[in-house]
Design a protein around this motif. Sequence first.
Motif, PDB file in Angstrom:
ATOM      1  N   ARG A 272      -4.588   8.497  -6.984  1.00 47.14           N
ATOM      2  CA  ARG A 272      -4.543   7.302  -6.141  1.00 47.14           C
ATOM      3  C   ARG A 272      -5.265   7.488  -4.795  1.00 47.14           C
ATOM      4  NH1 ARG A 272      -0.502   3.215  -6.216  1.00 47.14           N
ATOM      5  NH2 ARG A 272       0.722   4.579  -7.550  1.00 47.14           N
ATOM      6  N   PRO A 273      -5.073   8.595  -4.056  1.00 45.88           N
ATOM      7  CA  PRO A 273      -5.822   8.740  -2.786  1.00 45.88           C
ATOM      8  C   PRO A 273      -7.335   8.765  -2.991  1.00 45.88           C
ATOM      9  CG  PRO A 273      -3.991  10.290  -2.883  1.00 45.88           C
ATOM     10  CD  PRO A 273      -4.119   9.705  -4.248  1.00 45.88           C
ATOM     11  N   PHE A 276      -8.586   5.280  -3.763  1.00 49.33           N
ATOM     12  CA  PHE A 276      -8.715   4.462  -2.552  1.00 49.33           C
ATOM     13  C   PHE A 276      -9.983   4.821  -1.783  1.00 49.33           C
ATOM     14  CE2 PHE A 276      -7.988   4.177   2.048  1.00 49.33           C
ATOM     15  CZ  PHE A 276      -7.865   2.791   2.162  1.00 49.33           C
ATOM     16  N   ARG A 344      -5.845  -1.032   1.020  1.00 48.63           N
ATOM     17  CA  ARG A 344      -4.833  -0.064   1.433  1.00 48.63           C
ATOM     18  C   ARG A 344      -3.435  -0.555   1.103  1.00 48.63           C
ATOM     19  NH1 ARG A 344      -4.220   5.248   2.257  1.00 48.63           N
ATOM     20  NH2 ARG A 344      -2.562   5.689   3.733  1.00 48.63           N
ATOM     21  N   PHE A 345      -3.203  -1.860   1.280  1.00 53.89           N
ATOM     22  CA  PHE A 345      -1.882  -2.429   0.993  1.00 53.89           C
ATOM     23  C   PHE A 345      -1.613  -2.423  -0.509  1.00 53.89           C
ATOM     24  CE2 PHE A 345       0.751  -6.135  -0.054  1.00 53.89           C
ATOM     25  CZ  PHE A 345       1.880  -5.837   0.700  1.00 53.89           C
ATOM     26  N   ARG A 348      -1.011   1.248  -1.822  1.00 55.32           N
ATOM     27  CA  ARG A 348      -0.058   2.055  -1.053  1.00 55.32           C
ATOM     28  C   ARG A 348       0.926   2.717  -2.002  1.00 55.32           C
ATOM     29  NH1 ARG A 348       1.902  -2.931  -1.378  1.00 55.32           N
ATOM     30  NH2 ARG A 348       4.141  -3.267  -1.526  1.00 55.32           N
ATOM     31  N   GLU A 349       1.437   3.867  -1.543  1.00 51.58           N
ATOM     32  CA  GLU A 349       2.437   4.591  -2.317  1.00 51.58           C
ATOM     33  C   GLU A 349       3.815   4.228  -1.796  1.00 51.58           C
ATOM     34  OE1 GLU A 349       1.764   8.698  -2.374  1.00 51.58           O
ATOM     35  OE2 GLU A 349      -0.282   8.584  -3.108  1.00 51.58           O
ATOM     36  N   SER A 350       4.642   3.752  -2.677  1.00 51.17           N
ATOM     37  CA  SER A 350       5.988   3.347  -2.298  1.00 51.17           C
ATOM     38  C   SER A 350       6.980   4.453  -2.626  1.00 51.17           C
ATOM     39  CB  SER A 350       6.376   2.057  -3.038  1.00 51.17           C
ATOM     40  OG  SER A 350       7.697   1.681  -2.707  1.00 51.17           O
ATOM     41  N   ASP A 351       7.861   4.798  -1.646  1.00 53.37           N
ATOM     42  CA  ASP A 351       8.867   5.835  -1.851  1.00 53.37           C
ATOM     43  C   ASP A 351      10.147   5.287  -2.469  1.00 53.37           C
ATOM     44  OD1 ASP A 351       7.151   7.680  -0.758  1.00 53.37           O
ATOM     45  OD2 ASP A 351       7.906   7.340   1.278  1.00 53.37           O
TER      46      ASP A 351
END
Length: 375
Positions: A272-273, A276, A344-345, A348-351
Motif C-alpha cells: 500500500r505505501p 500510494f 491519500r484519504f 489510508r491505513e485504518s487501525d
Amino acid sequence: MATTTAPVRRRRPRRSGIQGREAVAGWLFVAPVLVILGLFLVLPVAMAAWVSVSDWTGRGSPFSSDVGFVGAQNYRTLMVDGGLATQDFGTAMRNNAWYVLLVVPTQTAISLFLAVMVNRRILRGRGFFRTAFYFPSVTSSVAIVVLWLFLFSASGAVNKLLSFIGIAGPNWFNDPRGIVHVTLGAIGVDAPAAGLLAEHGFLGITWWQWLAGPSFAMSAFILMAVFTTSGTFMLLFIAALQNISGEVEEAAMMDGTTAWQRFRLVTLPMLRPTLFTVLTLGLIGAWQVFDQIYTGTQGGPSKTTLTPAFLSYQASFNNGRWGQGAAIAFVLFALIVVLTVAQRFILRESDTVPRRKRFVRTPPVPTLTDEKSST
C-alpha cells in the motif's frame, strides 16, 4: 483555624550554555539549505503568484511601476468568461483529464504485473528482463517522440500491422476525432440530442465535447507514456516486494490459500505505501505532460493534444500573457494537491476494525440449573 499556603513557584530550568551553543550550531548547519530554498523555491513561487494577479507582458521587471494589479481577472478569463481563452483552457483540461484517466491506472497495473513476474525466483535471466523493461525510462523523450511519429504515421508500422488483420488504421496525428465519438458513430450516434449534453457544459465546452474521449494523436501519446514510465515504477514495486518476508507467504500457503488469494489478501495490502507513491508520482507526471506535446504535435490536430502545461507555455512565451500562464500553473498546482490528498484519504491505513467485521460474542442463554444455583 484554616491555614493558607503560598503557591510554590516553579523555576523554569535554564538552558545550559552547551545546549544554547548546540542550537546555534544547528541553525548554522541548516542556514545554507534555508537560503537556497528561499532563493530558488519560495521566491520564484511568490513572483509567480504576483504575476498571476498582474497584467505583466514579459517586458521589464514584473515589479515595475507600469505593471498593474488586476486581482482575479486572469483566473476569471480562464474559467468563467466563456471566451476563447476559457474554451482553450477547457479543451486542455479535457485532453489532460483523459490522459490522466488512462495513463495512471494502466502504467500502475503494468508496472505491478512486471514487478511480480520479474521477482519470481524461478525466472531465469531476471537481470536481463529488469534492464530491458527499464531501458525505455532512461531513453531521451525527444528520441522516443520522433520514433513514435514514424511508427504512428499514416504509412507507419502500426497501420501496416493493423492492415494484416483487416483494420484500416487512422491517420493518427492528423485525425482530430475523439475515440468515444468514433465508437458512437460506428453505431449510428453522430451528435447528441438536444438537452444536457448539447446545451450545457463546463469551462467553455459542452459535456458532449468532454465525452469525446482522447483523439488518435493523444491515444498514441498515452501508449508512449505507459511504455516509457512502467519500467521506473516496476523498480519501486520490486524493491517493495523484496522487503516482504518469505515467512509471511509461507504462512499464507500453510493456510491453504491460492496464489491469487495470497497476492490479493497478503501481498497487495503490504504494498500500500508503494502503491500510494506510484499513484502520486504518476498523477503529478501525467498532469504536467509537456515535452512530448511540444516536440510532437504543438497541441494539434485541432487542439486535441493541447494540455494545461503547454497552454501555459503558449500563453506566456508566444502570446505575452504571462498573467494567464501563471494562473494556469496555479490552477494545475491546486488540482494536483486536491487529487493527491484524495488519494491519500482513499489509501489510508485504518487501525480500527470495521463495524461489520467485528466479532461479537453471543452471550450464553442461562439454563434452569444456573438460575437455581444463583437463588
